[in-house]
Design an enzyme around this catalytic site. Structure first.
Site, short mmCIF file in Angstrom:
data_model
loop_
_atom_site.label_atom_id
_atom_site.label_comp_id
_atom_site.label_asym_id
_atom_site.label_seq_id
_atom_site.Cartn_x
_atom_site.Cartn_y
_atom_site.Cartn_z
N GLY A 199 -29.84 -29.32 -61.03
CA GLY A 199 -30.05 -28.91 -59.64
C GLY A 199 -31.49 -28.54 -59.34
O GLY A 199 -32.44 -29.02 -59.96
N SER A 200 -31.62 -27.66 -58.37
CA SER A 200 -32.89 -27.30 -57.75
C SER A 200 -33.98 -26.94 -58.74
O SER A 200 -33.74 -26.33 -59.79
CB SER A 200 -32.67 -26.11 -56.83
N SER A 201 -35.20 -27.28 -58.34
CA SER A 201 -36.36 -26.96 -59.18
C SER A 201 -36.94 -25.60 -58.83
O SER A 201 -37.89 -25.16 -59.45
CB SER A 201 -37.43 -28.04 -59.01
#
Lengths: 405, 141
Positions: free
Chosen positions: B65-67
């Site tokens: 998922g998100s960085s």
């Protein structure tokens, strides 16, 4: 891992604690992934968020005297001036937003506040070595454009911007860009929404690996299609690179996609039914909606035009809000063409520089929302708003009725 | 109750030495989808949905998922003292590594045996990143 004398001096703190922290981050990643050295980059994208973890890191580097060697582009947090006219936030929430802007100004970032740099605000060359965070931006620049970035975090990308270098491993190296698994796509992928759902299925299958997609029907993806695909593949998984046979620049043939090596048997076949099933699985509920939220990733000007076409002069239901989160340049274009004013009369509002995952949206929490983005739904879950997921045309019809069936 | 302790070699990613109860996740994780107050995983359809990772030894497939919110997930758990005591990664991925580096959460990978074969929920596990060693004591009879 080889470090030059100058890099060693930075690592031992001779150039101040801010640069030292940044170098420690790059060095730790380099060691973990067996990088032989650091290489220079001229572009970085920092996925700032206005959240404490990320702001903490930027302030830590700033207070240690660091500034950026190359000016990175940045993600959005939220437009505090405009959105506080509509919604209340606490003093702490506003302070955090202001701290974020201030920290990134001080470190010398380019405050583009846009989460899809590969479309407009930071378009790299084919083969260019870069350090791009934002999980949806990394697969776009690697897969669709053929630039070379690892899956950077906001903090490692900022470290790269401060030093002007990134560790040489992973997708910077030819052989690591080859495909790992073959996925046959039999589904008919019609619009960016379908590309997003396809990406969500692919991300779960591929995880951190590099998928190669082969399509039964001819496809001709545009910018929004690639963007939606990568955004969802990096939500259900951690996809940072992909190939589409006969479509993306490093996959003229299936053999090329796998680096001239053996082409493996298909790991999966994705059909129309798989996309339909995924949409149903991702939607937790239907019923009355208080919000339609679009723009995760940020909407383009063409998508705003499409919304105008779909509404055809009809109005948003009185108990539903309709927000488009777009690149600031797209909002500016909508302003110039009077599209913004026209849509506002229908109850459709737009804002630049703003992310879905921010405290300004909290008044909608606890009720069902609607979006065309599984990524939006996934990250809003943490803040307590469930979202149904539908394609844009259905989002517009639902907004007019105030409910989704 | 068996008190056999088995040792396995591993590789240090983030330094430290910690022991505790094992929680095993066959799914990759985004730490933002945890409750910072309790360390409980709140992601729907997740392999360890509803379980707490606070101060546990977390055997984890990978990050996903998100960085950026991955980083915030680590940060919020860190502030509330609810990070895992250590993380044993099965597949190593840069975003989760950088988040662990920032908050100095002990992390290892490349265990010589498949962690899913030799560690189960509830086992007592010690991770010594400096020595590059994971020690597993079976709590099951």
């Amino acid at each position: 891992m080889f470090l030059t004398d100058e890099e060693k001096r930075i690592l031992d703190g001779s150039e101040g604690p801010g640069k030292q922290k940044a170098m420690e981050m790059l060095y730790a990643l380099g060691l973990t992934f067996d990088a032989e050295k650091l290489i220079p980059v001229k572009r970085a994208h920092v996925a700032l968020s206005g959240q404490e973890g990320d702001t903490y890191w930027c302030e830590l580097l700033v207070s240690g005297g660091a500034t950026c060697a190359i000016t990175p582009t940045t993600n959005p947090y939220w437009d505090t001036c405009y959105l506080t006219k509509f919604y209340e936030v606490t003093k702490e929430e506003l302070d955090l937003a202001n701290r974020t802007g201030e920290a990134y100004r001080k470190i010398g970032a380019k405050l583009t506040y846009h989460c899809a740099p590969g479309l407009s605000t930071g378009v790299p060359f084919f083969g260019e070595h870069i350090a791009y965070s934002e999980s949806s931006a990394t697969p776009y620049v690697n897969g669709a454009l053929g630039a070379r970035s690892n899956r950077e975090s906001s903090i490692s990308a900022l470290a790269a911007a401060v030093i002007g270098k990134t560790p040489y491993y992973g997708f910077h190296i030819d052989e690591n860009r080859h495909g790992h698994l073959l996925i046959e796509v039999e589904a008919d992928v019609k619009d960016c929404y379908d590309w997003g759902i396809l990406g969500h299925v692919v991300g779960e299958l591929a995880g951190y690996h590099n998928p190669v997609l082969r399509f039964k029907h001819k496809v001709n993806p545009g910018p929004e299609d690639y963007l939606y695909f990568g955004a969802e593949a990096a939500t259900s998984g951690a996809v940072a690179m992909y190939h589409m046979v006969g479509v993306t620049p490093e996959a003229p043939t299936i053999e090329a996609a796998f680096g001239g090596g053996k082409v493996p048997a298909a790991a999966a076949v994705i059909t129309d039914k798989d996309l339909k099933d995924r949409e149903a699985k991702l939607t937790p509920a239907t019923g009355d909606i208080n919000l339609v939220m679009l723009g995760c990733p940020h909407y383009t000007y063409d998508q705003i035009l499409e919304i105008d076409r779909l509404f055809a002069g009809r109005k948003v239901s009185h108990n539903t809000a309709f927000w488009i989160l777009a690149e600031a340049g797209a909002v500016e274009l909508a302003e110039r063409s009077h599209l913004r004013q026209k849509l506002e009369l229908l109850g459709v509002r737009m804002v630049g520089d703003t992310c879905i995952d921010e405290p300004c949206w909290k008044s909608f929490e606890g009720h069902l929302g609607l979006t065309d983005s599984p990524k939006c739904a996934y990250y809003r879950e943490r803040r307590g708003q469930p979202f149904a997921i539908r394609r844009l045309s259905e989002c517009v019809e639902a907004a007019i009725k105030g409910r989704i069936d | 109750m068996s008190q056999d302790v088995k040792s396995y070699k591993c590789r240090k990613i983030v330094k430290g030495c910690a022991g505790g109860e094992a929680v095993v996740s066959r799914d990759a994780m985004c730490f933002y989808l945890t409750d910072p107050e309790t360390g409980e995983v709140i992601e729907r359809n997740h392999a360890i949905h509803g379980k707490s990772i606070a101060n546990k030894i977390l055997v984890l497939k990978s990050g996903k998922g998100s960085s950026v919110v991955q980083v915030d997930g680590f940060y919020q758990l860190w502030m509330k003292h609810n990070l895992p005591a250590a993380i044993i990664l099965v597949e190593t991925e840069p975003v989760i590594v950088s988040a662990a580096v920032m908050v100095e959460c002990t992390m290892v990978d490349r265990m010589e045996a498949d962690p899913y074969e030799v560690i189960e929920d509830g086992d007592h596990v010690e991770v010594d990143a400096e020595k590059g060693e994971v020690r597993v004591r079976k709590e099951a009879a």
